[in-house]
Design a protein around this motif. Sequence first.
Motif, PDB file in Angstrom:
ATOM      1  N   UNK A  51      10.883  41.125 -50.398  1.00 22.34           N
ATOM      2  CA  UNK A  51      10.898  40.917 -51.605  1.00 22.34           C
ATOM      3  C   UNK A  51      11.729  39.399 -51.062  1.00 22.34           C
ATOM      4  N   UNK A  52      11.404  38.892 -51.724  1.00 21.02           N
ATOM      5  CA  UNK A  52      11.762  37.649 -52.436  1.00 21.02           C
ATOM      6  C   UNK A  52      12.949  37.223 -52.609  1.00 21.02           C
ATOM      7  N   UNK A  53      14.261  36.660 -52.853  1.00 13.24           N
ATOM      8  CA  UNK A  53      15.245  36.770 -53.923  1.00 13.24           C
ATOM      9  C   UNK A  53      14.797  35.810 -55.759  1.00 13.24           C
ATOM     10  N   UNK A  54      14.638  34.406 -55.309  1.00 13.79           N
ATOM     11  CA  UNK A  54      14.742  33.937 -57.130  1.00 13.79           C
ATOM     12  C   UNK A  54      13.037  34.536 -56.714  1.00 13.79           C
ATOM     13  N   UNK A  55      12.859  35.134 -58.276  1.00 17.46           N
ATOM     14  CA  UNK A  55      11.454  35.717 -59.068  1.00 17.46           C
ATOM     15  C   UNK A  55      11.413  36.005 -60.566  1.00 17.46           C
ATOM     16  N   UNK A  56      10.985  35.225 -61.198  1.00 14.31           N
ATOM     17  CA  UNK A  56      11.307  35.953 -62.790  1.00 14.31           C
ATOM     18  C   UNK A  56      11.142  37.539 -62.889  1.00 14.31           C
ATOM     19  N   UNK A  77      13.883  50.301 -45.799  1.00 16.90           N
ATOM     20  CA  UNK A  77      14.192  49.471 -45.020  1.00 16.90           C
ATOM     21  C   UNK A  77      14.079  48.381 -46.191  1.00 16.90           C
ATOM     22  N   UNK A  78      14.353  47.072 -46.343  1.00 19.58           N
ATOM     23  CA  UNK A  78      14.126  46.454 -47.700  1.00 19.58           C
ATOM     24  C   UNK A  78      14.283  45.205 -47.005  1.00 19.58           C
ATOM     25  N   UNK A  79      14.036  44.781 -46.791  1.00 17.89           N
ATOM     26  CA  UNK A  79      14.092  42.418 -46.331  1.00 17.89           C
ATOM     27  C   UNK A  79      13.611  41.659 -47.375  1.00 17.89           C
ATOM     28  N   UNK A  80      15.529  40.575 -47.435  1.00 22.66           N
ATOM     29  CA  UNK A  80      14.897  39.646 -48.386  1.00 22.66           C
ATOM     30  C   UNK A  80      14.509  38.659 -47.587  1.00 22.66           C
ATOM     31  N   UNK A  81      13.758  37.496 -48.508  1.00 15.49           N
ATOM     32  CA  UNK A  81      13.465  36.241 -47.795  1.00 15.49           C
ATOM     33  C   UNK A  81      13.981  35.844 -48.594  1.00 15.49           C
ATOM     34  N   UNK A 105      11.329  28.426 -43.957  1.00 10.61           N
ATOM     35  CA  UNK A 105      10.795  29.842 -43.343  1.00 10.61           C
ATOM     36  C   UNK A 105      10.475  30.224 -42.341  1.00 10.61           C
ATOM     37  N   UNK A 106       9.256  30.576 -42.341  1.00  8.38           N
ATOM     38  CA  UNK A 106       8.966  32.130 -41.051  1.00  8.38           C
ATOM     39  C   UNK A 106       7.722  31.582 -40.692  1.00  8.38           C
ATOM     40  N   UNK A 107       7.071  31.754 -39.046  1.00  8.41           N
ATOM     41  CA  UNK A 107       6.188  31.594 -38.995  1.00  8.41           C
ATOM     42  C   UNK A 107       5.610  32.926 -38.865  1.00  8.41           C
ATOM     43  N   UNK A 108       4.668  33.460 -38.905  1.00  8.34           N
ATOM     44  CA  UNK A 108       3.957  35.184 -38.404  1.00  8.34           C
ATOM     45  C   UNK A 108       4.968  35.647 -37.621  1.00  8.34           C
ATOM     46  N   UNK A 109       5.203  34.887 -36.371  1.00  9.65           N
ATOM     47  CA  UNK A 109       6.188  35.862 -35.433  1.00  9.65           C
ATOM     48  C   UNK A 109       7.053  36.153 -35.711  1.00  9.65           C
ATOM     49  N   UNK A 110       8.160  35.697 -36.337  1.00 16.93           N
ATOM     50  CA  UNK A 110       8.827  35.921 -36.594  1.00 16.93           C
ATOM     51  C   UNK A 110       9.128  36.965 -37.580  1.00 16.93           C
ATOM     52  N   UNK A 111       8.073  36.986 -38.643  1.00 17.60           N
ATOM     53  CA  UNK A 111       7.824  38.188 -40.035  1.00 17.60           C
ATOM     54  C   UNK A 111       7.776  39.609 -39.110  1.00 17.60           C
TER      55      UNK A 111
END
Lengths: 121, 773
Positions: A51-56, A77-81, A105-111
């Motif tokens: 999940x993103x941190x900043x969301x409506x 597991x829950x990961x924050x973007x 920013x992340x690249x696909x590999x990192x994700x």
Amino acid sequence: MAYILISDDSVSMRRMLSFTLAEANHEVMQAGDGEQALELARQHQFDLVITDVNMPLLDGLSLVRELRALPNYRYKPILLLTTETDPEKKQQARSVGATGWILKPFNPDKLLAAVRKVLGH
Amino acid sequence: MAIDMTEVQQLFYEESYEGLDNMESILLDLEVGTMDKEITNSIFRVVHSIKGGAGIFKFDRVVTFAHVAETLLDEMRNGQHVVTQHLIDLLLNSVDVLRMMLGSLQGEKTLIIKEVEACQHQLEAVLKKNQEIKTTSPEVSPVAATPAEPPPPPSLPVVTNSQKIWNIHFKPYPSLLKTGNDPLNLFRELSNLGELTVTVDTRNLPDFKELVAENCYLAWELNLCSSAELNEIQEIFEWVEGDCDLKITLTSESVPVSDRPPASELSGGVTESTPPEPDGRPTIATVEIPPLVASEPPQVVAATVHEQIPTPPQDSLKIESSPVVTIQEENASVLATSPAKVQIKESSSEKNNLSNTGQQHNSETSSIRVGIDKIDALINMVGELVITQSMLDQVGQSFDAARIIQLRDGLAQLERNTRELQESVMRIRMLPIGFSFNRFPRLVHDLSSQLGKKVELKLSGEHTELDKTVLEKMSDPLVHLVRNALDHGIEMPAQRLAAGKPEVGMLKLHAFHQSGSIIIQISDDGAGIDTDKVLQKARNLGLIHSEENLTEEQLYELIFHPGLSTATQVSDLSGRGVGMDVVRRNIRALGGTIDVKSKRGKGSTFNIRLPLTLAILDGQLVRIGHDIYILSLLSIIESLRVNPKYVNALAGRAEVYKLRDEYIPILRLYELFDIPATTTKLEEGLLVIVEGDGQKIGLFVDELLSQQQIVIKSLESNYKQIQGVSGATILGDGNVALILDVAGIIQLFHHRTNYLTRHHSIISSSHVATMTI
């Protein structure tokens, strides 16, 4: 293959995430805000939530807190973007129960590396 | 992994522009001195998303700029800044800069780096933690986009291809599992770096009675034989920092790969270690690390773990810097205070809805966003069509006279389906006019401060939908009218007060449906049109004779005259080459009309009437000889049978028809098209009075046929452009019929007869008369 929920208010970010995860043979569901994510999480049994941190409506940290209160997500597991490099923010993320974070920013590999790290495959 | 990013990139642009439009409109609504958390938060998210997306595509300059703006907005939402006009203007400027940067990335705009830098400096100047941003964030330098991991400590010698033995003391706090972290995963990651031996320490396991299944009581000693650097190991433990005691020690280093001793010899007191299995699976598999997730009962954990107390290697080799990393829960206070900070009250402000609106950006690859409901309706409709088709199919298979009723029913249903399908498809092209209206708050804001006027803008009917193409083409005319209203309509505050009007002028944009058309009204409560001045100009230009008396409406019509409009509108704001005549021409090109009502001292109202769509028109079929032509129903004023005594033949071959008080030129279409007609006697055919380009003309046709909806097929893309014909359509019987362009025909007619020059007096009176729409 895992069942992954992604939550981000940015369409392009969601597209990017789901595309990358789908390429790695994961099944992905998308939510545009925290409330929607919570609702989906209640209906489905995801192996991982990103999940993103900043969301409506419901921000990422509150979402994590809500998810941790659900029996099915206590140890999931829950990961924050996040774009934050601030250690204070990381502490916040941990204190609400986030497993970890992926720096934007992340690249696909990192994700995918981060996903592997928490899923083991 | 290679992923085709162009699609995502396009999405990023669209989304970013939409976000910036939102941000702009929110900023314009922001009141000085207020602090609404949700509002600042929604602006924050816009910049945040742009920064995130730009990072993915390595748009470093955008990232750098967005980061500074984001930091400021972060401070704002934390209540560190009070909203000032300066701040609003600065953020508006940031919106422009971001637009410019995105535009330049798309290759549509040129990037003026000076502007970017100037704006960025201004933003930095406002920042409270100006210092911090410079030191903590590497993004401020234009080259570096956030490196995800910290750079390796410089003191560590970078020796590649050499193995080191790392000793890792890992003692999770009981709560570690509650964040979803699993030590097993960490060990797996470590084993990817090299050979790993794991020893578990179960000393802290409580009695079974006191054991809490969800807690982690175990500690581990890990030995890693790897060429990895300290930071790589640290990165693996990054997510559990603060939830554990962690010591990473370098026990021996710089063992060349070639003569690397077996891991068991190096690992000191640990005897359980085994070399990795040939398939590269992690060594931990042999150490029987029990699964640590709650699904496994904890007593099983205790049973399977080897009762072995680890003896940590002695004589740790230390490097000068600090290879011993101890991460402690140092800031408990942060923990205590932070949740309050995070919880941002989501006020149920209307602004939440703003995320749905957004202005349209017509890039070359123009796309359209369609609501799911419209698509669903379409699918629904197609489903029904299929049902009808199969029903007709059945009827057709064994058809006899008895089934004619069924056939008729089926055809009626087919007709209904087709019509509904057509309507649904057309709806896809429809966009709310809000897309166009949304740019005006900013325009009015900028323009009024530039002019020193006070103006309040009111928008209504933003949800009125109209065709995308119409919407796009209406953009410029609307901007012109709004500019005009601000520039010439609304007076200076002092003037307004002197006239007994409120200091703040009112500008309204209103859109609504009316009998198959869209009406857009632009009204102001300004000075109104100065008819004396207009009249004076018109006389000077010789447009009207000095003795002629014009009605007020006719006077207002004059401002749409090419020569005149530019002449009266000279000011610093105008002179951009777009006059009222161009506005009218653009609107007419869309098949619309514009007129104005004005009252001296009270204000002016411009009324624009537009067709709902350009792809379908309500057509009147007319017959000339054996051919069928189509006239737009909107252009027809009336049709009548000619009474010969009202027909006057003027010098040459031109005829006029006296209709009430007007003289209307007659155009025999069969002559124009050079086709055989059924009759050449006016009284045997019909005269269709049409209006185009502000002029009326009587078209002589043989017969009026039915009225029906016409799907316009472009003639240009299938054949070539023909003056007087705006397109073609296919009729029910399969024949092609041409759709007549009334304005074009009138032009053709004037050209042919040279009517204008030879009979100036009549045309000028008829010209004026036509202005009363």
